[in-house]
Design an enzyme around this catalytic site. Sequence first.
Site, PDB file in Angstrom:
ATOM      1  N   ASP A  16       0.803  -1.270   0.186  1.00  0.00           N
ATOM      2  CA  ASP A  16       0.138  -0.059   0.069  1.00  0.00           C
ATOM      3  C   ASP A  16       0.914   1.164   0.109  1.00  0.00           C
ATOM      4  O   ASP A  16       0.438   2.383  -0.107  1.00  0.00           O
ATOM      5  CB  ASP A  16      -0.852  -0.078   1.287  1.00  0.00           C
ATOM      6  CG  ASP A  16      -1.945  -1.261   1.030  1.00  0.00           C
ATOM      7  OD1 ASP A  16      -2.409  -1.440   0.129  1.00  0.00           O
ATOM      8  OD2 ASP A  16      -2.372  -1.705   2.219  1.00  0.00           O
ATOM      9  N   HIS A  17       2.018   1.043   0.231  1.00  0.00           N
ATOM     10  CA  HIS A  17       3.055   2.296   0.235  1.00  0.00           C
ATOM     11  C   HIS A  17       4.511   1.841  -0.314  1.00  0.00           C
ATOM     12  O   HIS A  17       5.459   1.569   0.408  1.00  0.00           O
ATOM     13  CB  HIS A  17       3.164   2.500   2.036  1.00  0.00           C
ATOM     14  CG  HIS A  17       4.002   3.477   2.188  1.00  0.00           C
ATOM     15  ND1 HIS A  17       5.422   3.680   2.084  1.00  0.00           N
ATOM     16  CD2 HIS A  17       3.762   4.886   2.461  1.00  0.00           C
ATOM     17  CE1 HIS A  17       5.859   4.780   2.526  1.00  0.00           C
ATOM     18  NE2 HIS A  17       5.069   5.765   2.645  1.00  0.00           N
ATOM     19  N   TYR A  18       4.369   1.749  -1.701  1.00  0.00           N
ATOM     20  CA  TYR A  18       3.357   2.144  -2.536  1.00  0.00           C
ATOM     21  C   TYR A  18       3.381   0.798  -3.668  1.00  0.00           C
ATOM     22  O   TYR A  18       4.345   0.286  -3.530  1.00  0.00           O
ATOM     23  CB  TYR A  18       3.579   3.623  -3.201  1.00  0.00           C
ATOM     24  CG  TYR A  18       3.672   4.646  -2.529  1.00  0.00           C
ATOM     25  CD1 TYR A  18       2.618   5.161  -2.062  1.00  0.00           C
ATOM     26  CD2 TYR A  18       5.101   5.107  -1.843  1.00  0.00           C
ATOM     27  CE1 TYR A  18       2.660   6.491  -1.336  1.00  0.00           C
ATOM     28  CE2 TYR A  18       4.881   6.015  -1.035  1.00  0.00           C
ATOM     29  CZ  TYR A  18       3.870   6.807  -0.926  1.00  0.00           C
ATOM     30  OH  TYR A  18       3.947   7.692   0.157  1.00  0.00           O
ATOM     31  N   MET A  66       7.706   0.510  -0.126  1.00  0.00           N
ATOM     32  CA  MET A  66       8.983   0.863   0.992  1.00  0.00           C
ATOM     33  C   MET A  66       8.172   0.791   2.312  1.00  0.00           C
ATOM     34  O   MET A  66       7.192   1.014   2.379  1.00  0.00           O
ATOM     35  CB  MET A  66       9.623   2.152   0.457  1.00  0.00           C
ATOM     36  CG  MET A  66       8.674   3.214   0.221  1.00  0.00           C
ATOM     37  SD  MET A  66       9.881   4.759  -0.193  1.00  0.00           S
ATOM     38  CE  MET A  66       8.718   5.989  -0.689  1.00  0.00           C
TER      39      MET A  66
END
Lengths: 158, 127
Positions: free
Chosen positions: A33-35, A40
């Site tokens: 989700d990040h990203y 990361m």
Amino acid sequence: MRWMWIDRFTEFLPGKRAVAIKNVSLAEEHVHDHYEAFPMHPASLMIEGMAQTGGILVGQMTNFQEKVVLAKVTKAEFDDIVCPGDQLTYEADMESFAREAASIRGVVRKNGNPIGTVDLMFSHVDQNLAGTKFPEENFVFTGSFQRMVAPFLEGGDG
Amino acid sequence: MTETEVFAKVQETLVDALGVDDDEVTPQATLTGDLGAESIDFLDIVFRLEKAFNIKIPRGELFPDNILNNPEFVQNGRLTDAGLKELRQRMPHADLTEFEKNPDINKMADLFKVQTIVNYIVGKLAA
């Protein structure tokens, strides 16, 4: 599952210093989700990792009887990003300790190289100046955190 | 150590503790109103002052506690005469001139100025 952002301790000197590592894996959902296009490990979770490392150092001072909560991020600076496959090391050194609160200075390393500083303050919530009452049960230090540090403590059962 | 030297160290301490610029830390700046300090910052400041000046600051000495929660000292949102007397005894390092004219407890935070800390440290070092 307990919200744990350190994998294990590699050093624990009661009242002085704690060092913990965290291996960042592509199997962890949060990096997707990040990203999605560039996974990361978020800086906010590095602050949490240091808070757990330093919080356990502070909690051990009172044999985990006080409820230790993160009260202030005094400083958080990062010079690099952290990606799956990297190993993070959190080095927390006790700076001050008092009945109501404590502070630590922290260095974050990526694969051994320093990449950040995270200085934090913790509060012993039952000693708050407003006199607010909290549940008797210690909701901060459950068995899972204490088991992580037990091998380093005299008479530990880990 | 001169008062100017004490001020320079107090200024440096507040810059580190509160993340403010050094030109904001003037003698008359209030800790909460002007410099944005919150309750946990007061403990942080005490920790840092103890280290910077190599002194021990008993809790409640620099920033007095147990005044506002005492009904003998506070009535109708104002300090009573007994409360003011207590405050004078507990905070000889603060300038109470303005506050005494209207001892509204909401204005008590304004007593905690940079100069209040400087006065306290100067007194502590001289003791």
